[in-house]
Design a protein around this motif. Structure first.
Motif, mmCIF file in Angstrom:
data_model
loop_
_atom_site.group_PDB
_atom_site.id
_atom_site.type_symbol
_atom_site.label_atom_id
_atom_site.label_comp_id
_atom_site.label_asym_id
_atom_site.label_seq_id
_atom_site.Cartn_x
_atom_site.Cartn_y
_atom_site.Cartn_z
ATOM 1 N N GLN A 1 0.816 -1.142 0.029
ATOM 2 C CA GLN A 1 0.062 -0.096 0.112
ATOM 3 C C GLN A 1 0.811 1.114 0.078
ATOM 4 O OE1 GLN A 1 -3.699 0.111 0.165
ATOM 5 N NE2 GLN A 1 -3.346 -1.961 -0.350
ATOM 6 N N PRO B 1 -1.143 4.408 -1.953
ATOM 7 C CA PRO B 1 -2.125 5.114 -0.967
ATOM 8 C C PRO B 1 -1.192 5.956 0.112
ATOM 9 C CG PRO B 1 -2.699 2.749 -1.629
ATOM 10 C CD PRO B 1 -1.244 3.125 -2.093
ATOM 11 N N THR B 2 -0.272 5.332 0.451
ATOM 12 C CA THR B 2 0.238 5.801 1.698
ATOM 13 C C THR B 2 0.877 7.310 1.132
ATOM 14 O OG1 THR B 2 1.062 3.686 2.840
ATOM 15 C CG2 THR B 2 2.228 5.695 3.516
ATOM 16 N N SER C 1 -0.130 9.246 -1.362
ATOM 17 C CA SER C 1 -1.099 9.972 -1.446
ATOM 18 C C SER C 1 -1.591 10.776 -0.182
ATOM 19 C CB SER C 1 -2.243 9.346 -2.438
ATOM 20 O OG SER C 1 -3.330 10.128 -2.534
ATOM 21 N N SER C 2 -2.093 9.931 0.813
ATOM 22 C CA SER C 2 -2.486 10.439 2.027
ATOM 23 C C SER C 2 -1.272 11.178 2.824
ATOM 24 C CB SER C 2 -2.794 9.092 3.053
ATOM 25 O OG SER C 2 -3.568 8.433 2.452
ATOM 26 N N LEU D 1 -5.766 6.231 6.614
ATOM 27 C CA LEU D 1 -5.612 5.051 6.251
ATOM 28 C C LEU D 1 -6.160 3.893 6.858
ATOM 29 C CD1 LEU D 1 -1.861 5.548 4.956
ATOM 30 C CD2 LEU D 1 -3.836 5.164 3.227
#
Length: 565
Positions: free
Chosen positions: A501, A504-505, A507-508, A523
């Protein structure tokens, strides 16, 4: 007849028929033109054969052809070929006699014969031929044509002049002749006109209809209107409660419903005469409604063409605001209406034009103005933006259109409203923004910007300006090029191969501006897990999150990646 109610007694259908079967025409100084008569009645009643000579003859009145009587020479007469089949030798002889007798035109029913065949039979004659609707009775055709001739003359000429006036004049004339308050409504039960004769009884339903310009939606009243619309003649509507009894008849041109006329019942002794006069009055109302509709359709078509030119940034007249009937100081915006859902059996092009018709109807009703057009599969409408509550009014109008479309056809719309412009020559910019909004609405993100109902999603450009800018960037800027985001591509591939992941990490992290606690909540993982992934990201992908430029580029790449996916 209805024109008799307007002090034109010689327009009684049977009186007209008796006079004109003998070729009797009144003498007037100025006559109606054939094209004026055709335009007044519209294509559902009369159309011109393609072989019609390039003439616009003057017409003094009607003459009914009688096979058993001699056809007298008559200058500027419109000959009604009653019972004549427009093919064969008898038809050709009639055309020759009419031409030799100085008639301005011959009108005939097709009786199922094709227009091309009629034109070929007419040959190269110099007299125009009008084709009348087969389904309209000769009695109604006589009334409509007589009224059209009278109406088309210059004001003050002949016995008709401009005596039709408007529908309010007609309503007053009917009310005076019958002795009961009169109202005229369209098929949607909107109040078009009503009488204002002093001393006549009215009731609460009439009073409310006049105040709202809409007949109440009481189920019983709706059922009464449906009965009137489907009845062939006058029907009696019983009074209920405080409501007075009425006489009512539909207003038709051939098989087409144009509206209805309602009169307070004058009583049993006068009812028979009132019914006759009401039927006769409906012919005049039909003529007026046809003329108004023809004019309105022409106006809408001209405005549609002008709007299309504006949106295409083509050359437009300098007085474009005046031609669109907008004040010069009025701001405006373009709204785009796209079909989001339609039944599977629906043809998309037909659906688009149905939406266009309803948009035009709503704008005319709400704003007293309409300018809309269909380009490809999207309907565009020009919405004036007067100072004050412009957006709330526009929101309500668009929501009303969406609800009507959903209710009538089962379509769901996606509606994007472009930004306001002060000069209509900038309308193309507002249209581009509306298109961008529609494009954004196809994406799963940014749901909070939408006004979502069961009928449509509605978004205004000013609520999604950053997203519109990103769309522009995605199309024009090299940063959106997939070849330029190798780190992002490598990370995405690694996640797919290892069920990790990291993307996504990242992006967050960028959305939380480095706030570890915030990204952990987003998350749904522990903060230490976020720290571990960020440290591994440096090792695996050589990502330097301390570099502000690198963070900016990666944030743009991730956002644009979602937009162009």
């Amino acid at each position: 007849m209805a024109i008799g109610l307007l002090n034109c007694p010689n327009h009684n259908v049977w009186h007209v028929a008796e006079r004109l079967s003998c070729g009797m025409l009144e003498e007037v100084d100025e006559l109606a033109r054939l094209t004026q008569i055709v335009n007044a009645l519209g294509p559902s009643i009369v159309r011109v054969t393609h072989s019609m000579p390039d003439l616009d003859p003057e017409i003094a009145g009607l003459v009914i052809h009688d096979e058993l009587r001699e056809l007298r020479p008559t200058s500027a007469g419109l000959l009604l070929a009653v019972g004549v089949c427009p093919a064969g030798e008898p038809w050709l002889r009639l055309l020759e006699r009419a031409e030799a007798g100085g008639f301005g035109c011959v009108a005939v029913k097709t009786y199922g014969i094709g227009e091309r065949q009629i034109a070929e039979a007419a040959g190269s004659g110099s007299i125009p031929v009008l084709l009348l609707a087969d389904e309209v009775s000769w009695e109604q055709l006589i009334a409509l044509l007589s009224s059209a001739i009278s109406y088309s003359r210059p004001a003050g000429q002949g016995d008709g002049g401009n005596s039709l006036g408007d529908l309010f004049t007609l309503a007053n004339a009917v009310a005076s002749a019958i002795g009961g308050a009169t109202a005229i409504a369209d098929p949607a039960r909107r109040m078009l006109a009503y009488s204002t004769v002093d001393g006549q009884l009215i009731d609460d339903t009439r009073r409310q209809s006049i105040l709202d310009l809409q007949v109440p939606t009481d189920p019983q009243i709706v059922a009464e209107y449906q009965a009137v619309h489907s009845a062939p003649g006058v029907i009696e509507v019983a009074g209920r409660g405080t409501d007075l009894p009425r006489l009512a008849t539909s207003i038709r041109a051939g098989g087409e419903l144009l509206g209805s006329m309602w009169v307070i019942d004058p009583g049993e002794q006068e009812r028979e005469l009132a019914c006759r006069r009401l039927v006769e009055a409906s012919n005049i109302a039909a003529l007026h409604l046809l003329r108004v509709r023809t004019e309105r359709e022409g106006l809408h078509r001209r405005r549609s063409d002008l709007l299309t030119a504006l949106l295409a940034q083509a050359d437009v007249p300098h007085d474009v605001m005046k031609r669109l009937a907008l004040p010069a100081t009025t701001n405006a915006r373009i709204a785009a209406l796209a079909l989001a859902e339609i039944p599977p059996e629906t043809e998309p092009t037909a659906a688009v034009h149905q939406v266009l018709d309803l948009v035009t109807l709503h704008c005319q009703g709400e704003l007293g103005f309409s300018a809309a057009t269909a380009i490809d599969d999207v309907v565009y409408v020009l919405l004036p933006a007067p100072p004050g509550r412009a957006r709330s009014l526009q929101q309500r109008l668009l929501a009303g259109v969406a609800a009507h479309v959903r209710r009538s056809y089962g379509y769901r719309l996606r509606i994007g409203a472009g930004g306001e412009v002060a000069d209509l020559k900038d309308a193309a910019r507002s249209r581009e923004q509306a298109d961008r909004v529609i494009q954004l609405m196809g994406l799963p993100s940014r749901q909070s910007t939408r006004t979502t109902t069961t009928d449509a999603d509605i978004v205004f450009a000013e609520d999604v300006r950053p997203q519109i800018a990103l769309l522009h960037l995605a199309e024009r800027c090299p940063v959106a090029d997939r070849a330029m985001d190798e780190t992002i591509n490598t990370m995405a591939e690694y996640d797919r191969s290892n069920n990790s992941q990291y993307l996504p990490t990242l992006s967050s992290y960028l959305q939380a501006h480095g706030d570890i606690a915030g990204m952990a909540r987003a998350l749904h993982v522990h903060a230490n897990t976020c720290r571990y992934r960020l440290s591994r990201m440096k090792e695996l992908f050589d990502v330097d999150l301390t570099d502000a430029d690198a963070r900016l580029v990666m944030a743009l790449q991730l956002r644009l990646r979602d937009l162009v996916a």
